[in-house]
Design a protein around this motif. Structure first.
Motif, PDB file in Angstrom:
ATOM      1  N   GLN A 140       0.849  -1.207   0.104  1.00  0.00           N
ATOM      2  CA  GLN A 140       0.041  -0.027   0.239  1.00  0.00           C
ATOM      3  C   GLN A 140       0.817   1.163   0.098  1.00  0.00           C
ATOM      4  OE1 GLN A 140      -3.329  -0.423   0.010  1.00  0.00           O
ATOM      5  NE2 GLN A 140      -2.884  -2.258  -0.356  1.00  0.00           N
ATOM      6  N   ASP A 141       0.515   2.279  -0.853  1.00  0.00           N
ATOM      7  CA  ASP A 141       1.056   3.498  -0.799  1.00  0.00           C
ATOM      8  C   ASP A 141       0.491   4.559   0.109  1.00  0.00           C
ATOM      9  OD1 ASP A 141       2.839   5.437  -1.570  1.00  0.00           O
ATOM     10  OD2 ASP A 141       2.072   5.788  -3.456  1.00  0.00           O
ATOM     11  N   ARG A 142       1.022   4.420   1.274  1.00  0.00           N
ATOM     12  CA  ARG A 142       0.316   5.276   2.376  1.00  0.00           C
ATOM     13  C   ARG A 142       1.354   5.512   3.294  1.00  0.00           C
ATOM     14  NH1 ARG A 142      -3.147   0.262   4.185  1.00  0.00           N
ATOM     15  NH2 ARG A 142      -1.646  -0.838   5.448  1.00  0.00           N
ATOM     16  N   PRO A 143       1.068   6.626   4.178  1.00  0.00           N
ATOM     17  CA  PRO A 143       2.287   7.181   5.260  1.00  0.00           C
ATOM     18  C   PRO A 143       2.176   6.118   6.375  1.00  0.00           C
ATOM     19  CG  PRO A 143       0.556   8.904   4.696  1.00  0.00           C
ATOM     20  CD  PRO A 143       0.136   7.873   3.828  1.00  0.00           C
ATOM     21  N   THR A 172      11.907  13.592   9.824  1.00  0.00           N
ATOM     22  CA  THR A 172      10.890  13.046   9.188  1.00  0.00           C
ATOM     23  C   THR A 172       9.781  13.782   8.518  1.00  0.00           C
ATOM     24  OG1 THR A 172       9.439  12.969  10.997  1.00  0.00           O
ATOM     25  CG2 THR A 172      10.435  10.885  10.748  1.00  0.00           C
ATOM     26  N   LYS A 173      10.327  15.151   8.521  1.00  0.00           N
ATOM     27  CA  LYS A 173       9.466  16.101   7.592  1.00  0.00           C
ATOM     28  C   LYS A 173       9.197  15.702   6.137  1.00  0.00           C
ATOM     29  CE  LYS A 173      11.285  20.087   8.065  1.00  0.00           C
ATOM     30  NZ  LYS A 173      11.902  21.517   8.246  1.00  0.00           N
ATOM     31  N   PRO A 176       6.775  10.255   4.168  1.00  0.00           N
ATOM     32  CA  PRO A 176       5.394  10.037   4.400  1.00  0.00           C
ATOM     33  C   PRO A 176       5.272   9.296   5.689  1.00  0.00           C
ATOM     34  CG  PRO A 176       6.470   8.250   3.033  1.00  0.00           C
ATOM     35  CD  PRO A 176       7.145   9.323   3.245  1.00  0.00           C
ATOM     36  N   VAL A 177       5.008  10.105   6.677  1.00  0.00           N
ATOM     37  CA  VAL A 177       4.887   9.652   8.135  1.00  0.00           C
ATOM     38  C   VAL A 177       4.024  10.484   9.154  1.00  0.00           C
ATOM     39  CG1 VAL A 177       6.278   9.377  10.381  1.00  0.00           C
ATOM     40  CG2 VAL A 177       7.487   8.547   8.254  1.00  0.00           C
ATOM     41  N   ASN A 178       3.021   9.631   9.316  1.00  0.00           N
ATOM     42  CA  ASN A 178       1.948  10.548  10.213  1.00  0.00           C
ATOM     43  C   ASN A 178       2.664  10.446  11.745  1.00  0.00           C
ATOM     44  OD1 ASN A 178       0.440  11.329   8.344  1.00  0.00           O
ATOM     45  ND2 ASN A 178      -0.791   9.448   8.487  1.00  0.00           N
ATOM     46  N   LEU A 179       3.218  11.313  12.442  1.00  0.00           N
ATOM     47  CA  LEU A 179       3.616  11.240  13.493  1.00  0.00           C
ATOM     48  C   LEU A 179       2.663  11.794  14.734  1.00  0.00           C
ATOM     49  CD1 LEU A 179       5.927  10.533  15.285  1.00  0.00           C
ATOM     50  CD2 LEU A 179       6.955  12.779  14.965  1.00  0.00           C
TER      51      LEU A 179
END
Length: 193
Positions: A140-143, A172-173, A176-179
């Motif tokens: 999957q292409d997702r964060p 991580t700016k 693709p990371v949801n932190l």
């Protein structure tokens, strides 16, 4: 391209009182076997839960040595590993995830001299696998979702939480990371997530 050298480890129930440990390299039809009793399996599970899956694990080399000895019945495991001596590629130890043995700390396997993951000639990398698993899984292409909770080591007087958070956010700016940073949680609360 050459295939990654792989040693498979599978457990098959023979009867209600016996489990067969199968080891093979190239073909699942050409395996080395030994028979285990359920009480032996339970003993190694109990040992791992008592000495490893605790806040302060015990002697990892001792536990890894017991796991290695348990796995190396009649030197089957050692003889199969010897086939890979001299190869430059690490050997993948593919451990069947079926049943209750998947959670054992296979990364701790210790042959009396070294942890197998640290030794050379051959280096052994444990990996859990599921027999018959779907191979057509599309990534999957997702964060990546990541929860960060800053904690201080027990012996540290003070940790600079904001500074650590800033470093992670900066690093991580462009990724693709949801932190999510949790500032008020504790390990007991997070355990349920």
């Amino acid at each position: 391209m050459a295939q990654q050298p792989t040693l498979h480890l599978e457990f098959a129930e023979r009867t209600k009182t016996e489990v067969e440990l199968r080891l093979w390299t190239d073909s699942s039809n050409d395996y080395t076997e030994c028979v285990l009793k359920p009480e032996e399996i339970q003993e190694i599970i109990n040992l791992a839960e008592q000495d490893y899956y605790v806040p302060l694990p015990g002697d990892r080399a001792r536990l890894g040595g017991k796991l290695y000895t348990w796995l190396n019945r009649e030197d089957h495991f050692a003889r199969l590993l010897e086939r890979f001596r001299g190869q430059s590629e690490p050997v993948v130890l593919a451990i069947d995830c079926a049943g209750k043995l998947a959670h054992l700390p296979w990364e701790l396997l210790h042959d009396g001299a070294d942890f197998l993951v640290q030794r050379r000639n051959p280096e052994v990398i444990p990996a859990r696998w599921k027999k018959g698993a779907e191979t057509d899984i599309v990534p999957q292409d997702r964060p990546l979702n990541l929860l960060f909770m800053a904690t201080s080591p027990g012996d540290a007087n003070e940790l600079r939480f904001e500074h650590e958070e800033s470093l992670i956010l900066t690093a991580t700016k462009k990724q693709p990371v949801n932190l999510v940073v949790e500032e008020s949680g504790n390990l007991v609360e997070l355990h349920g997530l």
